[in-house]
Design an enzyme around this catalytic site. Sequence first.
Site, PDB file in Angstrom:
ATOM      1  N   CYS A 113       0.816  -1.228   0.000  1.00 10.02           N
ATOM      2  CA  CYS A 113       0.000   0.000   0.000  1.00 10.02           C
ATOM      3  C   CYS A 113       0.845   1.272   0.000  1.00 10.02           C
ATOM      4  O   CYS A 113       0.350   2.338  -0.343  1.00 10.02           O
ATOM      5  CB  CYS A 113      -0.964   0.009   1.172  1.00 10.02           C
ATOM      6  N   HIS A 250      -3.467   7.436   2.081  1.00  9.31           N
ATOM      7  CA  HIS A 250      -3.839   6.106   1.604  1.00  9.31           C
ATOM      8  C   HIS A 250      -5.243   5.822   2.124  1.00  9.31           C
ATOM      9  O   HIS A 250      -5.531   6.037   3.294  1.00  9.31           O
ATOM     10  CB  HIS A 250      -2.831   5.080   2.137  1.00  9.31           C
ATOM     11  N   ASN A 280     -10.106   0.064  -0.242  1.00  8.88           N
ATOM     12  CA  ASN A 280      -8.639   0.120  -0.223  1.00  8.88           C
ATOM     13  C   ASN A 280      -8.119  -0.476  -1.536  1.00  8.88           C
ATOM     14  O   ASN A 280      -8.233  -1.685  -1.752  1.00  8.88           O
ATOM     15  CB  ASN A 280      -8.126  -0.665   0.992  1.00  8.88           C
TER      16      ASN A 280
HETATM   17  N1  ACO Z   1     -18.148  -7.849   9.452  1.00  9.65           N
HETATM   18  C1  ACO Z   1     -18.509  -8.057  10.726  1.00  9.65           C
HETATM   19  N2  ACO Z   1     -17.628  -8.290  11.711  1.00  9.65           N
HETATM   20  C2  ACO Z   1     -16.319  -8.303  11.381  1.00  9.65           C
HETATM   21  C3  ACO Z   1     -15.869  -8.097  10.070  1.00  9.65           C
HETATM   22  C4  ACO Z   1     -16.846  -7.861   9.085  1.00  9.65           C
HETATM   23  N3  ACO Z   1     -16.521  -7.645   7.785  1.00  9.65           N
HETATM   24  N4  ACO Z   1     -14.509  -8.151  10.073  1.00  9.65           N
HETATM   25  C5  ACO Z   1     -14.136  -8.397  11.321  1.00  9.65           C
HETATM   26  N5  ACO Z   1     -15.215  -8.496  12.130  1.00  9.65           N
HETATM   27  C6  ACO Z   1     -15.263  -8.752  13.561  1.00  9.65           C
HETATM   28  C7  ACO Z   1     -14.061  -9.535  14.033  1.00  9.65           C
HETATM   29  O1  ACO Z   1     -14.191 -10.910  13.771  1.00  9.65           O
HETATM   30  C8  ACO Z   1     -14.072  -9.232  15.505  1.00  9.65           C
HETATM   31  O2  ACO Z   1     -15.028 -10.059  16.122  1.00  9.65           O
HETATM   32  P1  ACO Z   1     -14.731 -10.722  17.567  1.00  9.65           P
HETATM   33  O3  ACO Z   1     -14.572  -9.547  18.478  1.00  9.65           O
HETATM   34  O4  ACO Z   1     -15.940 -11.541  17.779  1.00  9.65           O
HETATM   35  O5  ACO Z   1     -13.454 -11.487  17.372  1.00  9.65           O
HETATM   36  C9  ACO Z   1     -14.611  -7.795  15.576  1.00  9.65           C
HETATM   37  O6  ACO Z   1     -15.222  -7.560  14.291  1.00  9.65           O
HETATM   38  C10 ACO Z   1     -13.536  -6.766  15.804  1.00  9.65           C
HETATM   39  O7  ACO Z   1     -12.430  -7.049  14.955  1.00  9.65           O
HETATM   40  P2  ACO Z   1     -11.198  -6.083  14.820  1.00  9.65           P
HETATM   41  O8  ACO Z   1     -10.262  -6.636  13.798  1.00  9.65           O
HETATM   42  O9  ACO Z   1     -10.646  -5.755  16.164  1.00  9.65           O
HETATM   43  O10 ACO Z   1     -11.963  -4.789  14.237  1.00  9.65           O
HETATM   44  P3  ACO Z   1     -11.400  -3.387  13.918  1.00  9.65           P
HETATM   45  O11 ACO Z   1     -12.246  -2.361  14.496  1.00  9.65           O
HETATM   46  O12 ACO Z   1      -9.917  -3.304  14.151  1.00  9.65           O
HETATM   47  O13 ACO Z   1     -11.654  -3.283  12.328  1.00  9.65           O
HETATM   48  C11 ACO Z   1     -10.360  -3.476  10.303  1.00  9.65           C
HETATM   49  C12 ACO Z   1     -11.062  -4.217  11.458  1.00  9.65           C
HETATM   50  C13 ACO Z   1     -11.384  -2.715   9.531  1.00  9.65           C
HETATM   51  C14 ACO Z   1      -9.677  -4.517   9.426  1.00  9.65           C
HETATM   52  C15 ACO Z   1      -9.322  -2.499  10.892  1.00  9.65           C
HETATM   53  O14 ACO Z   1      -8.545  -3.163  11.839  1.00  9.65           O
HETATM   54  C16 ACO Z   1      -8.395  -1.909   9.866  1.00  9.65           C
HETATM   55  O15 ACO Z   1      -8.782  -1.104   9.035  1.00  9.65           O
HETATM   56  N6  ACO Z   1      -7.093  -2.235   9.961  1.00  9.65           N
HETATM   57  C17 ACO Z   1      -6.056  -1.617   9.145  1.00  9.65           C
HETATM   58  C18 ACO Z   1      -6.138  -2.021   7.718  1.00  9.65           C
HETATM   59  C19 ACO Z   1      -5.031  -1.311   6.983  1.00  9.65           C
HETATM   60  O16 ACO Z   1      -4.898  -0.101   7.057  1.00  9.65           O
HETATM   61  N7  ACO Z   1      -4.193  -2.032   6.304  1.00  9.65           N
HETATM   62  C20 ACO Z   1      -3.009  -1.398   5.731  1.00  9.65           C
HETATM   63  C21 ACO Z   1      -3.062  -1.243   4.339  1.00  9.65           C
HETATM   64  S1  ACO Z   1      -3.511  -2.697   3.503  1.00  9.65           S
HETATM   65  C22 ACO Z   1      -2.128  -3.240   2.621  1.00  9.65           C
HETATM   66  O17 ACO Z   1      -1.005  -2.841   2.770  1.00  9.65           O
HETATM   67  C23 ACO Z   1      -2.379  -4.375   1.665  1.00  9.65           C
END
Ligand code: ACO
Length: 323
Positions: A113, A250, A280
């Site tokens: 990314c 990003h 993304n």
């Molecule tokens: N729908 C419903 N629930 C979901 C989903 C979904 N699509 N995805 C995850 N959950 C659930 C999880 O299973 C978890 O459930 P649990 O508590 O029962 O285990 C709960 O939601 C919370 O999960 P988290 O991962 O802690 O949620 P978070 O608020 O952190 O959001 C997300 C997840 C959106 C992925 C976030 O962490 C994020 O944006 N991370 C950074 C992504 C990023 O910037 N990546 C870098 C660039 S990508 C690259 O380089 C290729």
Amino acid sequence: MRRAIVRGTGHYLPERVVENSWFEDKLDTSDEWIRARTGIERRHFAAEEQRTSDLGILAGRAALENAGLSADQLDAVIVATSTPDLTFPSVATMVQAGLGMRRGFAYDIQAVCAGFVYALANADAMIRAGLAERVLVIGAETFSRIMDWTDRGTCVLFGDGAGAVVLEAAEAEGASSDRGILATDLNSDGQYRDLLYVDGGVASTGTAGHLRMQGNLVFRHAVEKLADTAHHALDKGGLGPEDVDWLVPHQANLRIIEATAKRMQLPMDKVVLTVADHGNTSAASIPLALSVANAQGRIKPGQVLVAEAIGGGLAWGAVVLRW
Ligand code: ACO
């Protein structure tokens, strides 16, 4: 001294638009969850026969048109991508051929990314060193090809697309009031490679693999590292957050973007946002956002922009430029 100035921008988004609701009958997820946790509402997916190079060619053509240049006036093409058509040759050489460019050189950069920020820094260095006068810098991705469609934590986040920028050499004073790229800041730390990776590859499984991410950990690194790298780049450019007209982040997650803007003390009306409509798109996300904002006439000559990104590696960085 020489600076690399932006001469034109362009982008391409595949025709197929997929709303969050599309995932609801396939996975235990909801439009509400995806919107609230990420800010994403829809994304584009490439058609089955469309490859990353096809997206890159269309974005590159649009940027050349915007710049009023022909492909043969370019010295180099750099494509930032983690989803190449083939292991080799590079997507950039495919784009070169697709644009009808019969001179110069072309190569890919892979920093996930952060790829477009790395590619801009690379093009800037080449232009300042006199190795090229005009460089087409493209971010192009088909992340839909590396999704695990059973993993709700990743497959709802990504989209396909391509954005492009034409950079051109210009004489400058060497002051922070110059037009063009004023500073870059690149970082990586391979100890975090397991936070975000693809579980396949040429020398391991012999397959393309699927994206794996510990989203919440990546989130924490992103919030801390993005504001830091933006501040470092501004510092190197002799500017401060108060000089910034546009943050072009990003587009991974609206909550990360908001937290970064807050740490930089920038109001959200100075932030270019496309995450709702694009999701993304990895290395394509910054040039897509830039091109959309430019096409809307929002970026004015003389304004200061900061682009920042973080991705797998971890690799992250920022670029400061004056339009
Ligand atoms: N729908 C419903 N629930 C979901 C989903 C979904 N699509 N995805 C995850 N959950 C659930 C999880 O299973 C978890 O459930 P649990 O508590 O029962 O285990 C709960 O939601 C919370 O999960 P988290 O991962 O802690 O949620 P978070 O608020 O952190 O959001 C997300 C997840 C959106 C992925 C976030 O962490 C994020 O944006 N991370 C950074 C992504 C990023 O910037 N990546 C870098 C660039 S990508 C690259 O380089 C290729």
